[in-house]
Design a protein around this motif. Structure first.
Motif, PDB file in Angstrom:
ATOM      1  N   LYS A 125     102.282  47.555  32.655  1.00  0.00           N
ATOM      2  CA  LYS A 125     102.160  46.097  32.677  1.00  0.00           C
ATOM      3  C   LYS A 125     102.391  45.512  31.290  1.00  0.00           C
ATOM      4  CE  LYS A 125      98.992  45.558  36.583  1.00  0.00           C
ATOM      5  NZ  LYS A 125      97.638  45.097  37.004  1.00  0.00           N
ATOM      6  N   GLN A 126     101.894  46.210  30.294  1.00  0.00           N
ATOM      7  CA  GLN A 126     102.031  45.732  28.929  1.00  0.00           C
ATOM      8  C   GLN A 126     103.463  45.881  28.415  1.00  0.00           C
ATOM      9  OE1 GLN A 126      99.177  47.948  26.709  1.00  0.00           O
ATOM     10  NE2 GLN A 126      97.429  47.276  27.951  1.00  0.00           N
ATOM     11  N   ILE A 127     104.195  46.836  29.006  1.00  0.00           N
ATOM     12  CA  ILE A 127     105.562  47.102  28.531  1.00  0.00           C
ATOM     13  C   ILE A 127     106.583  46.311  29.344  1.00  0.00           C
ATOM     14  CG2 ILE A 127     107.278  48.910  28.166  1.00  0.00           C
ATOM     15  CD1 ILE A 127     104.977  50.889  27.912  1.00  0.00           C
ATOM     16  N   LEU A 128     106.412  46.312  30.666  1.00  0.00           N
ATOM     17  CA  LEU A 128     107.395  45.676  31.545  1.00  0.00           C
ATOM     18  C   LEU A 128     107.054  44.231  31.850  1.00  0.00           C
ATOM     19  CD1 LEU A 128     107.965  48.602  34.089  1.00  0.00           C
ATOM     20  CD2 LEU A 128     109.138  48.147  31.944  1.00  0.00           C
ATOM     21  N   PRO A 130     106.892  47.899  39.069  1.00  0.00           N
ATOM     22  CA  PRO A 130     107.523  49.213  39.294  1.00  0.00           C
ATOM     23  C   PRO A 130     107.618  49.550  40.782  1.00  0.00           C
ATOM     24  CG  PRO A 130     105.762  49.343  37.656  1.00  0.00           C
ATOM     25  CD  PRO A 130     105.641  48.009  38.314  1.00  0.00           C
ATOM     26  N   LEU A 131     108.756  50.096  41.173  1.00  0.00           N
ATOM     27  CA  LEU A 131     108.961  50.538  42.556  1.00  0.00           C
ATOM     28  C   LEU A 131     108.958  52.064  42.668  1.00  0.00           C
ATOM     29  CD1 LEU A 131     111.788  48.064  43.657  1.00  0.00           C
ATOM     30  CD2 LEU A 131     109.330  47.881  44.083  1.00  0.00           C
ATOM     31  N   LEU A 132     109.597  52.710  41.734  1.00  0.00           N
ATOM     32  CA  LEU A 132     109.616  54.175  41.721  1.00  0.00           C
ATOM     33  C   LEU A 132     109.883  54.654  40.301  1.00  0.00           C
ATOM     34  CD1 LEU A 132     112.867  55.133  41.596  1.00  0.00           C
ATOM     35  CD2 LEU A 132     112.774  54.438  43.972  1.00  0.00           C
ATOM     36  N   ILE A 133     109.638  55.952  40.074  1.00  0.00           N
ATOM     37  CA  ILE A 133     109.745  56.507  38.722  1.00  0.00           C
ATOM     38  C   ILE A 133     110.472  57.853  38.760  1.00  0.00           C
ATOM     39  CG2 ILE A 133     107.692  55.373  37.802  1.00  0.00           C
ATOM     40  CD1 ILE A 133     106.123  57.912  38.391  1.00  0.00           C
ATOM     41  N   LEU A 174     107.419  58.698  26.708  1.00  0.00           N
ATOM     42  CA  LEU A 174     106.065  58.997  27.149  1.00  0.00           C
ATOM     43  C   LEU A 174     105.103  59.230  25.997  1.00  0.00           C
ATOM     44  CD1 LEU A 174     106.593  61.284  30.285  1.00  0.00           C
ATOM     45  CD2 LEU A 174     105.345  59.131  30.198  1.00  0.00           C
ATOM     46  N   SER A 175     105.574  59.802  24.912  1.00  0.00           N
ATOM     47  CA  SER A 175     104.673  60.104  23.801  1.00  0.00           C
ATOM     48  C   SER A 175     104.345  58.862  22.978  1.00  0.00           C
ATOM     49  CB  SER A 175     105.280  61.186  22.905  1.00  0.00           C
ATOM     50  OG  SER A 175     106.540  60.767  22.407  1.00  0.00           O
ATOM     51  N   THR A 176     105.363  58.013  22.711  1.00  0.00           N
ATOM     52  CA  THR A 176     105.122  56.805  21.909  1.00  0.00           C
ATOM     53  C   THR A 176     104.755  55.599  22.758  1.00  0.00           C
ATOM     54  OG1 THR A 176     107.467  56.175  21.972  1.00  0.00           O
ATOM     55  CG2 THR A 176     106.758  57.640  20.190  1.00  0.00           C
ATOM     56  N   LYS A 177     105.009  55.706  24.090  1.00  0.00           N
ATOM     57  CA  LYS A 177     104.723  54.613  25.030  1.00  0.00           C
ATOM     58  C   LYS A 177     105.487  53.347  24.658  1.00  0.00           C
ATOM     59  CE  LYS A 177     100.127  56.462  26.037  1.00  0.00           C
ATOM     60  NZ  LYS A 177     100.375  57.690  25.299  1.00  0.00           N
ATOM     61  N   GLN A 178     106.698  53.537  24.175  1.00  0.00           N
ATOM     62  CA  GLN A 178     107.557  52.431  23.781  1.00  0.00           C
ATOM     63  C   GLN A 178     108.759  52.357  24.717  1.00  0.00           C
ATOM     64  OE1 GLN A 178     106.833  50.225  21.257  1.00  0.00           O
ATOM     65  NE2 GLN A 178     104.894  51.340  21.020  1.00  0.00           N
ATOM     66  N   LEU A 179     109.229  51.124  24.950  1.00  0.00           N
ATOM     67  CA  LEU A 179     110.422  50.918  25.755  1.00  0.00           C
ATOM     68  C   LEU A 179     111.644  51.320  24.944  1.00  0.00           C
ATOM     69  CD1 LEU A 179     111.593  49.809  28.429  1.00  0.00           C
ATOM     70  CD2 LEU A 179     111.775  47.578  27.305  1.00  0.00           C
ATOM     71  N   GLU A 196      99.290  52.214  42.268  1.00  0.00           N
ATOM     72  CA  GLU A 196      99.560  50.897  42.823  1.00  0.00           C
ATOM     73  C   GLU A 196      99.420  49.791  41.787  1.00  0.00           C
ATOM     74  OE1 GLU A 196     101.063  48.650  45.691  1.00  0.00           O
ATOM     75  OE2 GLU A 196     100.584  50.765  46.044  1.00  0.00           O
ATOM     76  N   ASP A 197      98.529  49.954  40.813  1.00  0.00           N
ATOM     77  CA  ASP A 197      98.335  48.911  39.804  1.00  0.00           C
ATOM     78  C   ASP A 197      99.367  48.963  38.678  1.00  0.00           C
ATOM     79  OD1 ASP A 197      97.541  51.221  38.559  1.00  0.00           O
ATOM     80  OD2 ASP A 197      95.779  50.326  37.599  1.00  0.00           O
ATOM     81  N   GLY A 198     100.329  49.877  38.784  1.00  0.00           N
ATOM     82  CA  GLY A 198     101.372  49.975  37.777  1.00  0.00           C
ATOM     83  C   GLY A 198     101.109  50.988  36.691  1.00  0.00           C
TER      84      GLY A 198
END
Length: 659
Positions: free
Chosen positions: A51-54, A59-62, A85-90, A377-379
């Motif tokens: 939520k904080q990134i997008l 999100p629908l699928l990963i 995944l490690s830095t949690k950055q887009l 479900e909450d993203g």
């Protein structure tokens, strides 16, 4: 004295060193086999609040790359977002211009090739592919670069209804199939096949079918295999439809079953296991089962679905199924956040992964099978590290009957390797144990009589000159490597026996008869002639009789096969005993291993028989017993401990060399 002490010390040291070496080997074998019994391990690795990134994108699928470094998220805003995944950055965001297509209503991903499909509210499908390129910018520093390529957009529904579910699979080359479920419960198939001429000219054939007429009830979920041939359709009241798309222009309903225990639970999740032979079915009550097709002669299409495995229940609605690309493992998630790592063949739940107590929306199994990423479900997205080296090893798979893919019933099977990861390893030890014992039995059945009676003849009846030739010759046979014996048995003896098998069985009749006739003729020879021969030289009279008996059996073999076995013993075996002749069978093993075992048994038996005190044999002969009576009633019982030792040592070698 000094040399005696040195020799004694060397012997003691050698004995202790031998014992230590054997124990060390056992410890090493045990240590190497110990990991087979270790269970799977799983632990949370990273957590990403998308939520904080997008922001407003849902999100629908990963999915994730093979190194579990870059995560991709498909959103309802028609974007493919890549997150470290490690830095949690887009890292990167790819936008699909879907303004003219309408809002995104559904999404699908392929287990292989990272194929992505998006369904729109106007009945169109946008599909593309995610690729990861790996490079090393510095020594031991890896860089993964993601990329999304939009392949095409296709109008699936001419009525332009929203697509609430879809699957997109690409089997080979440019061929692909899309199955879409519209908002008004119509199931539409769109297939594209390209053929190439000798001049490399391509021709595309499009097949479009409405499959709704094959399904009677409201559809809840759909799944298609990677070969685009098997379509599974689940309904809200528990029915599973198996539709064959092998002929893209003429889909066929193969079977309709109700796989849920209650018979009314909605089928909520479907997923094919690697190899596309088994499909996992999850329902609204949390039940998880596997189904596969087997040959069925009673069916109109020659196939039917069977239920070989049942797994631990979630006790909540199963929402997602993800299969491993390395083995028969799969992950299931439910509406309460429970995540189970399970294995198809062993039919067991390996571990339960703990994330959040929220409904699981999607699961991505890492390509190497060493991790998973879960979308809630909450993203929230949680990644897990998984260690699952030997999921297929259990007491049941080693010693019990297992229902393998493609088999009509549970069986004992050993087949440890295959051409691809699609293969289902079969580790039952029962065929190895029974095969070893069977081969050993036939080897001992062949070797013990020949070796024992040969030793009895050599030690009690033959002339010393003959014995001095026979015993060293037989002992030299022990030096023949088992590999060479197996090579000759497999490539020379097995094909030979297949051609002359009826004659081989007749040998057990003709050879004793010819020897018996020869013995009676020997007695009719005048005594003055017989007594001129040294004791034991009658062997040269018996050997031609054995050879004659062999050729007589081979001459009678075709006649025996023609008149009594219908002209072909293989057909007779199948029709009468329902047994198929295998060229490399236990008879071949018995003959081959018998020759390997005979020298050991013969040598020890001969030594044991020769060691019987001459006073016993002389006393027996003095009391009027014949040589044969002395050998069978005095020598054999006296040497029985040595004979037993010889048989046991021969048995040990036969067991060890049967493989």
């Amino acid at each position: 004295m000094l040399f005696d002490k040195i020799a004694k010390g060397v012997i003691y040291f050698g004995g202790i060193a031998t014992i230590i070496s054997v124990v060390a080997i056992l410890v090493f074998v045990f240590w190497e086999a110990l990991p087979l019994w270790f269970g799977a391990e799983g632990k949370e690795k990273d957590k990403v609040e998308v939520k904080q990134i997008l922001q407003s994108r849902k999100p629908l699928l990963i999915g994730v790359d093979e190194y579990q470094e870059i995560l991709y998220v498909v959103t309802d805003s028609a974007t493919i977002d890549f997150i470290n995944l490690s830095t949690k950055q887009l890292v990167q965001s790819s936008y699909i211009d879907s303004t003219s297509e309408g809002a995104i209503t559904s999404a699908s991903k392929s287990p292989t090739k990272n194929l992505i499909a998006l369904g729109t509210e106007n009945g169109k499908v946008l599909f593309g592919q995610v690729k990861f390129s790996v490079s090393f910018v510095e020594e031991n520093k890896r860089e993964v670069k993601p990329e999304f390529t939009l392949l095409s957009s296709i109008l699936i529904d001419s009525l332009k209804k929203p697509l609430r579910n879809l699957v997109f699979r690409k089997n080979s080359g440019e061929d692909f199939t899309i199955i879409a479920l519209t908002s008004d419960n119509r199931l539409i198939q769109f297939s594209s096949e390209k053929t190439f001429s000798l001049l490399s000219e391509s021709e595309e054939k499009i097949y479009k079918n409405d499959l709704s007429k094959l399904v009677e009830y409201p559809i809840s979920t759909i799944e298609l295999d990677n070969f685009c041939e098997k379509l599974m359709v689940g309904t809200v009241n528990g029915w599973l439809y198996y539709i064959s798309l092998k002929d893209k222009g003429n889909p066929q309903l193969i079977q309709k079953i109700n796989p849920t225990p209650s018979g009314r639970s909605a089928i909520t999740a479907l997923g094919f296991i690697i190899g596309d032979q088994s499909v996992i079915v999850g329902d609204s009550d949390g039940n998880v089962t596997s189904w596969m097709r087997v040959i069925d002669e009673k069916s109109d299409y020659g196939w039917k679905l069977v239920n070989p495995h049942k797994f631990e229940s979630h006790n909540a609605k199963v929402t997602s199924v993800a299969s491993s690309l390395r083995n028969k493992s799969f992950i299931t998630g439910d509406s309460e956040g429970k995540i189970f790592l399970e294995h198809l063949t062993s039919e067991r739940t390996l571990i339960e992964l703990s994330g959040k107590e929220l409904p699981v929306k999607d699961i991505a199994f890492s390509p190497k099978g060493d991790g998973a990423v879960v979308l809630y479900e909450d993203g929230t997205i949680v990644s897990f590290e998984i260690k699952n080296p030997h999921p297929e090893i259990t007491l049941k798979t080693l010693f019990g009957k297992v229902w393998y893919e493609g088999y009509s019933k549970p069986e004992f099977v050993w087949q440890s390797t295959g051409g691809t990861d699609d293969f289902e390893p079969k580790f039952s030890l029962i065929p190895l144990i029974i095969g070893t014992l069977k081969g050993t039995f036939y080897a001992m059945l062949f070797a013990v009589p020949l070796a024992l009676f040969g030793a009895l003849y050599t030690s009690q009846f033959s002339h010393p000159k003959i014995r001095n030739y026979i015993k060293p010759t037989v002992e030299v046979m022990a030096a023949l490597p088992s590999v060479v014996i197996g090579f000759l048995a497999g490539l020379w003896l097995a094909p030979l026996l297949e051609r002359i098998l009826p004659g081989v069985f007749l040998m057990f009749i003709t050879v004793p008869i010819t020897i018996t006739i020869g013995a009676s003729l020997w007695k009719r020879i005048p005594s003055r002639i017989r007594y001129k021969l040294k004791p034991g030289f009658e062997l040269f009279f018996i050997i031609p009789l054995i050879i004659f008996g062999y050729y007589l059996a081979q001459w009678l073999g075709p006649l025996f096969e023609y008149y009594l076995l219908g002209g072909d013993y293989r057909t007779w075996l199948m029709n009468t005993l329902n047994e198929q002749y295998d060229q490399r069978n236990s008879i071949v093993v018995g003959f081959a291993m018998g020759f390997a075992v005979i020298p050991i048994i013969f040598t020890i038996c001969e030594d044991a028989l020769s060691s019987v005190p001459s006073s016993l044999t002389s006393a027996s002969l003095a009391l009027g017993a014949t040589k044969w009576e002395t050998a069978t009633r005095i020598v054999l019982p006296s040497a029985s401990p040595g004979i037993f030792s010889a048989v046991m040592i021969g048995f040990g070698r036969a067991v060890g060399e049967t493989m």
